[in-house]
Design an enzyme around this catalytic site. Structure first.
Site, PDB file in Angstrom:
ATOM      1  CG  ASP A  77      -0.252   0.085   2.526  1.00  0.00           C
ATOM      2  OD1 ASP A  77       0.951   0.391   2.556  1.00  0.00           O
ATOM      3  OD2 ASP A  77      -0.904  -0.131   3.561  1.00  0.00           O
ATOM      4  CG  ASP A 131      -5.725  -5.470   2.555  1.00  0.00           C
ATOM      5  OD1 ASP A 131      -5.228  -5.051   3.630  1.00  0.00           O
ATOM      6  OD2 ASP A 131      -6.338  -4.719   1.771  1.00  0.00           O
ATOM      7  CG  HIS A 169      -8.256 -21.991  12.556  1.00  0.00           C
ATOM      8  ND1 HIS A 169      -8.664 -23.289  12.374  1.00  0.00           N
ATOM      9  CD2 HIS A 169      -9.388 -21.232  12.451  1.00  0.00           C
ATOM     10  CE1 HIS A 169      -9.973 -23.322  12.176  1.00  0.00           C
ATOM     11  NE2 HIS A 169     -10.440 -22.076  12.232  1.00  0.00           N
ATOM     12  N   GLY A 172       0.970   3.762   2.139  1.00  0.00           N
ATOM     13  CA  GLY A 172       1.185   4.420   3.414  1.00  0.00           C
ATOM     14  C   GLY A 172       0.198   5.532   3.684  1.00  0.00           C
ATOM     15  CG  PHE A 224      -5.408   3.526   6.524  1.00  0.00           C
ATOM     16  CD1 PHE A 224      -6.729   3.941   6.551  1.00  0.00           C
ATOM     17  CD2 PHE A 224      -4.919   2.798   7.599  1.00  0.00           C
ATOM     18  CE1 PHE A 224      -7.556   3.644   7.629  1.00  0.00           C
ATOM     19  CE2 PHE A 224      -5.739   2.498   8.678  1.00  0.00           C
ATOM     20  CZ  PHE A 224      -7.051   2.925   8.690  1.00  0.00           C
ATOM     21  CD  GLN A 282      -9.963   7.066  -0.686  1.00  0.00           C
ATOM     22  OE1 GLN A 282     -10.991   7.118  -0.008  1.00  0.00           O
ATOM     23  NE2 GLN A 282      -8.930   6.303  -0.347  1.00  0.00           N
ATOM     24  CG  ASP A 337      -5.241   6.763  -1.136  1.00  0.00           C
ATOM     25  OD1 ASP A 337      -4.201   6.399  -0.540  1.00  0.00           O
ATOM     26  OD2 ASP A 337      -6.348   6.245  -0.913  1.00  0.00           O
ATOM     27  N   GLY A 388     -11.031   3.796   1.276  1.00  0.00           N
ATOM     28  CA  GLY A 388     -11.884   4.646   2.084  1.00  0.00           C
ATOM     29  C   GLY A 388     -13.185   4.010   2.511  1.00  0.00           C
TER      30      GLY A 388
END
Length: 376
Positions: free
Chosen positions: A92, A271, A340, A94, A96, A194, A146, A221
């Site tokens: 990503d 993810d 698990h 960074g 966020f 976004q 972003d 977002g």
């Protein structure tokens, strides 16, 4: 990077495809375990590849930039060589993480100035700088820089944020096109849609991102405080605009039910830290529902963690034993639970893919959602 759309469910927008990168192929829909600082917490490489069957994992640009740092990563030959994972990886941007540093970051048109959460040192992320950092980290798929807008943002702020994200995207693309990969294999750049929860802003952003003809596209977002119904509405709206012949990545989502709902609406990649984070705290996901392994009811239950048994279940461990490990605060408890949960998430998207190929995803999903929502 290439993407082949192989199957579409006849009664929904669910898709099965194949992404090909220089580090291997990825069958979609796919869940990507999060390896924030270059490792998936509590998981060995052998377990990641053989037990969990991860086809691709994530790294985080913000965290890797701060530690171990670009000098070490470049000397190692990139993140693949540094952590030993020889399958595809995604980083990503960074964005966020930077925008979550409320109080210790300052946003400008140029980029974002922020303080390290580690030592308080000051740094600047610009679109150009982030592209250079992601080139150095060396993931197969890299994300544009972003601004991640809170799900509760006012319309005026959300509109300004979208417009800034688009200006930054143009700068990312220019820098990406002006530079070359560092380690002898290709990298693909994904822009990010976004627009918060406002349909007109999401539509505007999706149209702008689609016009860039990138190798793939992301939806950002969401799952940041908005109602889940609103999240599904934004996914549907966005995917109606994004090109069908490119993979669609829903960032940071989510629960097993969120994933099945996203797949039904045409998402290919997911993810989330939930399977590992919740697992470390005793929450296990199974095909029959959710278990809190710290509950007294498991104290003398000597059956396997998931009684049905499947390729994602290690039947050597019982519910009673795992509960004991959690109460004894043994590190093995967190490891077993994390393996698990990740194995379950990867099993779930494989099952979804199987039903898409068989043409009955829309019929299979409702019963599976009901099972996954049960508290055991």
């Amino acid at each position: 990077m290439t993407f082949e759309l192989q199957y579409t469910d006849p009664k929904s927008n669910a898709r099965a495809g194949l992404i090909t990168t220089d580090h291997g192929q990825i069958e979609t829909p796919i869940f990507m375990p999060v390896g924030t600082a270059g490792s998936v917490k509590a998981i060995h490489l052998r377990e990641l590849k053989d037990d969990i069957k991860a086809q691709i994992i994530l790294g985080n640009t913000y965290h890797l930039y701060l530690r171990p740092g670009l000098n070490i990563l470049e000397k190692a030959g990139g993140l693949h060589k540094f952590n030993g994972f020889d399958r595809p990886m995604l980083t990503d941007s960074g964005g966020f993480q930077v925008f979550s540093l409320t109080g210790i970051r300052k946003m400008k048109e140029e980029g974002v100035e922020f303080q390290s959460h580690i030592d308080g040192s000051r740094h600047m992320f610009t679109p150009e700088r982030v592209m250079d950092i992601e080139r150095t980290i060396g993931a197969d798929i890299i994300m544009a820089f972003d601004e991640c807008c809170p799900g509760t943002a006012e319309y005026k702020y959300a509109k300004e944020s979208v417009e800034r994200t688009h200006r930054w995207l143009d700068r990312c693309i220019a820098r990406f096109n002006a530079t070359e990969p560092k380690y002898g294999y290709k990298q693909a750049l994904f822009p990010i849609v976004q627009g918060c929860v406002y349909p007109d802003l999401r539509r505007l952003s999706a149209e702008y991102i689609a016009s860039k003809n990138a190798d793939g596209n992301a939806i950002g977002g969401l799952a940041v405080g908005e109602p889940v119904e609103k999240m599904y509405e934004m996914i549907e709206l966005t995917n109606a605009i994004l090109p069908k012949n490119k993979p669609r990545y829903l960032m940071g989502v989510g629960t097993p039910v969120n994933i099945l709902e996203g797949i039904e609406r045409g998402v290919d990649m997911f993810d989330c830290v939930m399977p590992t984070r919740n697992g470390r705290n005793g929450m296990l996901f199974t095909k029959n529902g959710i278990m809190n392994m710290k509950n007294l009811k498991w104290a003398d239950d000597f059956s396997p963690i998931d009684e049905e048994g499947d390729s994602y279940v290690d039947t050597a461990y019982t519910k009673a034993y795992l509960r004991h490990l959690f109460h004894a605060q043994e590190l093995l408890a967190m490891q077993i639970a994390s393996i698990h949960n990740l194995a379950f998430y990867l099993w779930l998207v494989r099952e979804a893919r199987k039903h898409i190929i068989e043409g009955d995803y829309a019929a299979w999903k409702p019963s599976m959602v009901k099972r996954l929502s049960t508290r055991l």
